[in-house]
Design a protein around this motif. Structure first.
Motif: not given
Length: 508
Positions: A196-207
């Motif tokens: 998958g794309n980057s979106r599919d490889l990410c579980l959590g975000i700090e922003a």
């Protein structure tokens, strides 16, 4: 407003700026540049105090490192470049920007190709995240890695490998691009088919939001259905809704075996049938399926030092097939042999070479990875980064080739890319002996032809490279109506003063 599609990086092998219709391009870029009041000395001092004098650079001090992007098409302008060293410093910068209505442009590794990471006015503050470069934690049981946004992609790959795991995002710029930028542009690469794309490889975000508030979303949960998914909203937003400062990324078991074949075929239709056979045999073990044209192979062999033709004869089309196994190299090899046997018996494959060593495998990949650069010594190249439904790739190539050759009869079409996910890098090299400037001056005309066909086939004019400033107007046109207005509403709701990456992606 003129749309120039994807403009070329260089005219000659990675060194000299390309020759484009600079007058029209200048008018186009100028039309997208919004006047911004210059920063006064007192405000510069307030921003500088947040990061310290050594991490606040003037325009002259910043130079090409921060204010020149890879294509040399969007000259950066900023009276102040800030290099925060913590999430709290990013938050403080954005709070001050919100208070003073100062535009902020986030930047990672500065490898983007559509101008999204470049400030366009001395009144905009560039915030480069390279100092936020720590790997915070690796969880080998849950198979996650938590990193700062400024971590270089290759470093994340290496950290995963040292832990006996695998991070599959792979890009040509992986030695310099950063995770924050990868997520902000939803980067793809060669592993999309399986992972998958980057979106599919990410579980959590700090922003950091436009208000300066921090979203503490570094969760390692595989299931979390608590309302709207702000993580996915920020991924692909190109820094227009918030500044990503950290992420939890998925890791995978390291493959125990990997086999690669280079296959010669007579048509793209046969390549598509081969894809179906490969998926049937390998399933999720099919980790790459790249297609290449004969003309691209010739360019690569001609202009890439040390490149060797994997085949004994030439064929109209080629496919690079990679099979990965979690059990053994023997299993990967048996799967590859079985699918090629079926393809040969069906008359789909003309010939195939299976890599017998790591060096051979690297050469196979080199033929794919150097194809973009190998076009540059051939003169001007009009480039497109498009996607269509996988089953429609042969029809797209047929229609686009007919239309482009009707407009420029001797054009040399180099179409290649990720057949497994429908992403075609549809590049057009100038006719032999043609005037480069005259050829490139037809960029808008040819782009309209190609993108028009893509639109008719319900595809996308931006598959991997993002929108930035270069494609913002085309995005507005292609999604005119409720869809675009919903995107504008999200932008204005989160960023009512329009301070985050103004003029990029969404026009408000």
């Amino acid at each position: 407003m003129t749309d120039f599609g994807e403009l070329p990086l260089r005219a000659d092998n990675r060194s000299t700026p390309c020759c484009v219709d600079t007058a029209r391009l200048g008018q186009y870029i100028g039309s997208m540049t919004m006047p911004t009041a210059p920063l006064d000395a007192a405000l510069i001092d307030r921003f500088t105090a947040i990061v310290g004098q050594s991490n606040a650079l003037s325009q002259d001090e910043a130079g090409a490192t921060y204010l020149t992007e890879p294509r040399d098409l969007f000259p950066g302008k900023s009276a102040l470049v800030l290099r925060p060293g913590s999430v709290d410093e990013v938050s403080a910068i954005v709070r001050l920007a919100s208070e003073t209505r100062t535009p902020i442009v986030p930047q990672g590794g500065n490898t983007g190709l559509v101008g999204g990471q470049q400030p366009r006015s001395e009144g905009e503050v560039l915030v480069n995240l390279s100092r936020l470069d720590q790997i915070r934690e690796i969880d080998p049981v849950g198979r996650t890695i938590t990193v700062d946004a400024g971590c270089v992609l290759q470093r994340v790959q290496e950290a995963a490998d040292e832990a006996g795991l695998f991070f599959p995002l792979s890009l040509g710029a992986q030695g310099s691009c950063q995770i924050g930028g990868n997520l902000s542009s939803n980067a793809g690469g060669t592993g999309v088919l399986a992972y998958g794309n980057s979106r599919d490889l990410c579980l959590g975000i700090e922003a950091v939001l436009p208000s300066g508030e921090i979203i503490h979303g570094l969760r390692r949960l595989k299931k979390d259905n608590r309302g709207y998914d702000l993580r996915n909203l920020l991924i692909g937003a190109e820094g227009t809704l918030g500044i990503i400062t950290g992420a939890v990324l998925k890791l995978f078991p390291k493959p125990k075996g990997k086999e690669i074949a280079f296959v010669g075929l007579s048509s793209v239709e046969n390549a598509l049938k081969l894809l179906s056979i490969a998926e049937g045999h390998a399933g999720a073990s099919l980790t790459a399926f790249e297609f290449l044209p004969l003309i691209g192979m010739r360019f690569t062999l001609k202009h890439t030092e040390g490149a060797r033709d994997p085949m004994d004869a030439e064929y109209p089309w080629y496919v690079l097939v990679e099979i990965s196994s979690q059990r053994s190299a023997e299993e990967a090899g048996a799967t590859l042999e079985a699918l090629l046997t079926e393809a040969f018996e069906a008359g789909l494959v003309e010939d195939a070479a299976i890599a017998q060593s790591e060096a051979q495998a690297a050469n196979f990949w080199r033929m794919r990875e150097e194809m973009s650069w190998a076009q540059k010594p051939e003169g001007g190249s009009i480039k497109h980064d498009v996607s269509v439904p996988v089953a429609s790739v042969p029809e797209f190539l047929r229609r686009a080739d007919e239309a482009v050759l009707a407009a420029i009869p001797d054009a040399r079409i180099v179409a290649f890319g990720h057949l497994g996910d429908g992403n075609v890098h549809y590049n057009i090299s100038q006719p032999v002996g043609a005037d480069k400037a005259a050829f490139l001056a037809r960029w808008h005309e040819i782009g309209a032809i190609v993108h028009g066909i893509v639109a008719e086939m319900e595809g996308s004019f931006s598959a991997e490279h993002g929108i930035g400033v270069l494609k913002a107007e085309e995005l507005r046109r292609s999604k005119a109506g409720p869809e675009y207005e919903a995107m504008r509403a999200i932008k204005t709701s989160l960023d009512p003063f329009g301070i985050l990456n103004p003029g990029k992606l969404i026009q408000i």
